[in-house]
Design a protein around this motif. Structure first.
Motif, PDB file in Angstrom:
ATOM      1  N   MET A  53       0.821  -1.203   0.000  1.00  0.00           N
ATOM      2  CA  MET A  53       0.000   0.000   0.000  1.00  0.00           C
ATOM      3  C   MET A  53       0.861   1.261   0.000  1.00  0.00           C
ATOM      4  O   MET A  53       0.612   2.202  -0.774  1.00  0.00           O
ATOM      5  CB  MET A  53      -0.934  -0.002   1.208  1.00  0.00           C
ATOM      6  CG  MET A  53      -1.841   1.225   1.298  1.00  0.00           C
ATOM      7  SD  MET A  53      -2.980   1.428  -0.114  1.00  0.00           S
ATOM      8  CE  MET A  53      -4.204   0.171   0.285  1.00  0.00           C
ATOM      9  N   ALA A  54       1.879   1.311   0.854  1.00  0.00           N
ATOM     10  CA  ALA A  54       2.724   2.501   0.935  1.00  0.00           C
ATOM     11  C   ALA A  54       3.492   2.707  -0.366  1.00  0.00           C
ATOM     12  O   ALA A  54       3.597   3.838  -0.868  1.00  0.00           O
ATOM     13  CB  ALA A  54       3.682   2.377   2.115  1.00  0.00           C
ATOM     14  N   ALA A  55       4.035   1.631  -0.933  1.00  0.00           N
ATOM     15  CA  ALA A  55       4.792   1.745  -2.176  1.00  0.00           C
ATOM     16  C   ALA A  55       3.913   2.224  -3.321  1.00  0.00           C
ATOM     17  O   ALA A  55       4.332   3.043  -4.149  1.00  0.00           O
ATOM     18  CB  ALA A  55       5.440   0.409  -2.521  1.00  0.00           C
ATOM     19  N   THR A  56       2.686   1.732  -3.375  1.00  0.00           N
ATOM     20  CA  THR A  56       1.754   2.178  -4.410  1.00  0.00           C
ATOM     21  C   THR A  56       1.464   3.668  -4.265  1.00  0.00           C
ATOM     22  O   THR A  56       1.469   4.421  -5.247  1.00  0.00           O
ATOM     23  CB  THR A  56       0.442   1.380  -4.342  1.00  0.00           C
ATOM     24  OG1 THR A  56       0.723  -0.003  -4.539  1.00  0.00           O
ATOM     25  CG2 THR A  56      -0.537   1.847  -5.405  1.00  0.00           C
ATOM     26  N   ALA A  57       1.218   4.116  -3.037  1.00  0.00           N
ATOM     27  CA  ALA A  57       0.910   5.528  -2.803  1.00  0.00           C
ATOM     28  C   ALA A  57       2.085   6.419  -3.159  1.00  0.00           C
ATOM     29  O   ALA A  57       1.910   7.495  -3.753  1.00  0.00           O
ATOM     30  CB  ALA A  57       0.503   5.731  -1.346  1.00  0.00           C
ATOM     31  N   ASP A  63      -2.273  10.909  -8.096  1.00  0.00           N
ATOM     32  CA  ASP A  63      -3.479  10.246  -8.573  1.00  0.00           C
ATOM     33  C   ASP A  63      -4.612  10.408  -7.554  1.00  0.00           C
ATOM     34  O   ASP A  63      -4.376  10.787  -6.400  1.00  0.00           O
ATOM     35  CB  ASP A  63      -3.227   8.761  -8.803  1.00  0.00           C
ATOM     36  CG  ASP A  63      -2.412   8.490 -10.054  1.00  0.00           C
ATOM     37  OD1 ASP A  63      -2.078   9.462 -10.765  1.00  0.00           O
ATOM     38  OD2 ASP A  63      -2.102   7.319 -10.319  1.00  0.00           O
ATOM     39  N   LEU A  64      -5.814  10.098  -7.965  1.00  0.00           N
ATOM     40  CA  LEU A  64      -6.940  10.146  -7.050  1.00  0.00           C
ATOM     41  C   LEU A  64      -6.712   9.177  -5.889  1.00  0.00           C
ATOM     42  O   LEU A  64      -6.260   8.043  -6.101  1.00  0.00           O
ATOM     43  CB  LEU A  64      -8.233   9.782  -7.762  1.00  0.00           C
ATOM     44  CG  LEU A  64      -8.769  10.785  -8.795  1.00  0.00           C
ATOM     45  CD1 LEU A  64      -9.952  10.189  -9.529  1.00  0.00           C
ATOM     46  CD2 LEU A  64      -9.145  12.093  -8.122  1.00  0.00           C
ATOM     47  N   PRO A  65      -7.021   9.589  -4.666  1.00  0.00           N
ATOM     48  CA  PRO A  65      -6.844   8.681  -3.530  1.00  0.00           C
ATOM     49  C   PRO A  65      -7.562   7.350  -3.705  1.00  0.00           C
ATOM     50  O   PRO A  65      -7.049   6.305  -3.311  1.00  0.00           O
ATOM     51  CB  PRO A  65      -7.409   9.481  -2.349  1.00  0.00           C
ATOM     52  CG  PRO A  65      -7.231  10.909  -2.732  1.00  0.00           C
ATOM     53  CD  PRO A  65      -7.442  10.934  -4.223  1.00  0.00           C
ATOM     54  N   GLU A  66      -8.764   7.388  -4.289  1.00  0.00           N
ATOM     55  CA  GLU A  66      -9.516   6.150  -4.475  1.00  0.00           C
ATOM     56  C   GLU A  66      -8.764   5.174  -5.381  1.00  0.00           C
ATOM     57  O   GLU A  66      -8.756   3.960  -5.152  1.00  0.00           O
ATOM     58  CB  GLU A  66     -10.897   6.441  -5.067  1.00  0.00           C
ATOM     59  CG  GLU A  66     -11.840   7.199  -4.153  1.00  0.00           C
ATOM     60  CD  GLU A  66     -11.693   8.708  -4.222  1.00  0.00           C
ATOM     61  OE1 GLU A  66     -12.537   9.409  -3.648  1.00  0.00           O
ATOM     62  OE2 GLU A  66     -10.720   9.196  -4.862  1.00  0.00           O
ATOM     63  N   VAL A  67      -8.135   5.697  -6.421  1.00  0.00           N
ATOM     64  CA  VAL A  67      -7.366   4.850  -7.335  1.00  0.00           C
ATOM     65  C   VAL A  67      -6.164   4.252  -6.613  1.00  0.00           C
ATOM     66  O   VAL A  67      -5.870   3.057  -6.728  1.00  0.00           O
ATOM     67  CB  VAL A  67      -6.912   5.665  -8.558  1.00  0.00           C
ATOM     68  CG1 VAL A  67      -5.954   4.846  -9.428  1.00  0.00           C
ATOM     69  CG2 VAL A  67      -8.114   6.112  -9.378  1.00  0.00           C
ATOM     70  N   ILE A  68      -5.462   5.081  -5.857  1.00  0.00           N
ATOM     71  CA  ILE A  68      -4.299   4.610  -5.107  1.00  0.00           C
ATOM     72  C   ILE A  68      -4.692   3.511  -4.135  1.00  0.00           C
ATOM     73  O   ILE A  68      -4.022   2.470  -4.030  1.00  0.00           O
ATOM     74  CB  ILE A  68      -3.635   5.783  -4.367  1.00  0.00           C
ATOM     75  CG1 ILE A  68      -3.001   6.745  -5.378  1.00  0.00           C
ATOM     76  CG2 ILE A  68      -2.604   5.286  -3.360  1.00  0.00           C
ATOM     77  CD1 ILE A  68      -2.516   8.038  -4.762  1.00  0.00           C
TER      78      ILE A  68
END
Length: 268
Positions: A53-57, A63-68
């Protein structure tokens, strides 16, 4: 531009031999994950999900928070599944809760599955912004149990949804969190909420800076018996210029050997 100014503390507690909680604290993303009790390799599941999750963010900033959150949860699921498939020690299964907040400079969105929790404190009023995915919460929702009795119910830790690698996983619930500068947010594992009532959490959460508040919350759980790992991430919502920085790792995710396939998530 809105962002987080925060800190966290993770402690093994007084009973458990190992810390199966993991967390990440950054200026635009914060995560808490708790290896589900009774499952094999809870520390691997929580560390893997937190990392994903952290690496993706971090890779998808802007990007939109929902997408992240959706993509981070899918990366977490896939990595946990990989861990189950490739290591015989994990064949009995492993699972974790996952609770994350992402800020894009204007909005904050919660991604949540399991019974770790997210709270918002504003002007002394504490609001739980996550919903527990537990058997007992289902009883409360259907009117079979009074909410005040749920805190002491013997089955309150029976988790119905988690990140467990199941390809049919429903992902995380996405919840917009209305915030304004001066709000304080809390992500925590159930090592806190099983032992410390919301009224006391509200009092302690408002004390001092985020580091001090996280510390006193963890100490309150330990003083109440410390029967589980306990992790608290405290975030102040601030309005200021953008900042650069990866963030702080807490708990099991600090041990690289707990993370399944660290190369699974890469910037696009």
């Amino acid at each position: 531009m809105l962002r987080f100014s925060g800190a966290g503390v993770s402690d093994v507690g007084l009973v458990r031999a190992d810390n199966e909680d993991s967390a990440f604290v950054g200026p635009y993303v914060a995560v808490v994950a708790d290896g589900v009790g009774g499952a094999a390799a809870g520390e691997v599941a929580s560390a893997t999900a937190t990392y994903a999750m952290a690496a993706t963010a971090l890779a998808r900033f802007g990007d939109l928070p929902e997408v992240i959150l959706r993509e981070g949860a899918e990366a977490a699921r896939a990595s946990v599944q990989r861990g189950v498939q490739t290591d015989v020690r994990h064949r009995l299964g492993m699972a974790t809760t996952l609770t994350a907040l992402v800020c894009d400079g204007e909005r904050v969105v919660l991604g949540h599955v399991g019974d770790s929790r997210a709270y918002r404190l504003r002007d002394g009023e504490l609001i739980q912004v996550s919903r527990d995915h537990t058997y007992v919460q289902g009883l409360v929702d259907t009117g079979q149990l009074d909410a005040g009795a749920a805190w002491r119910h013997p089955w309150r830790n029976v988790v119905l949804r988690s990140v467990d690698g199941d390809p049919l996983d429903r992902g995380v619930d996405l919840v917009p969190v209305p915030v304004e500068p001066g709000d304080r947010l809390l992500l925590c594992s159930d090592g806190l909420t099983d032992l410390v009532p919301d009224e006391l959490i509200a009092q302690l959460l408002g004390a001092g800076d985020p580091d001090a508040a996280a510390s006193v919350l963890v100490q309150a759980a330990i003083a109440a018996g410390g029967k589980d790992n306990v992790t608290c991430v405290v975030l102040d919502v601030v309005d200021g210029p953008p900042v650069v920085g990866d963030g702080q790792l807490l708990g099991a995710v600090r041990e690289i050997g707990n993370i399944v396939d660290p190369g699974a998530v890469r910037a696009r």
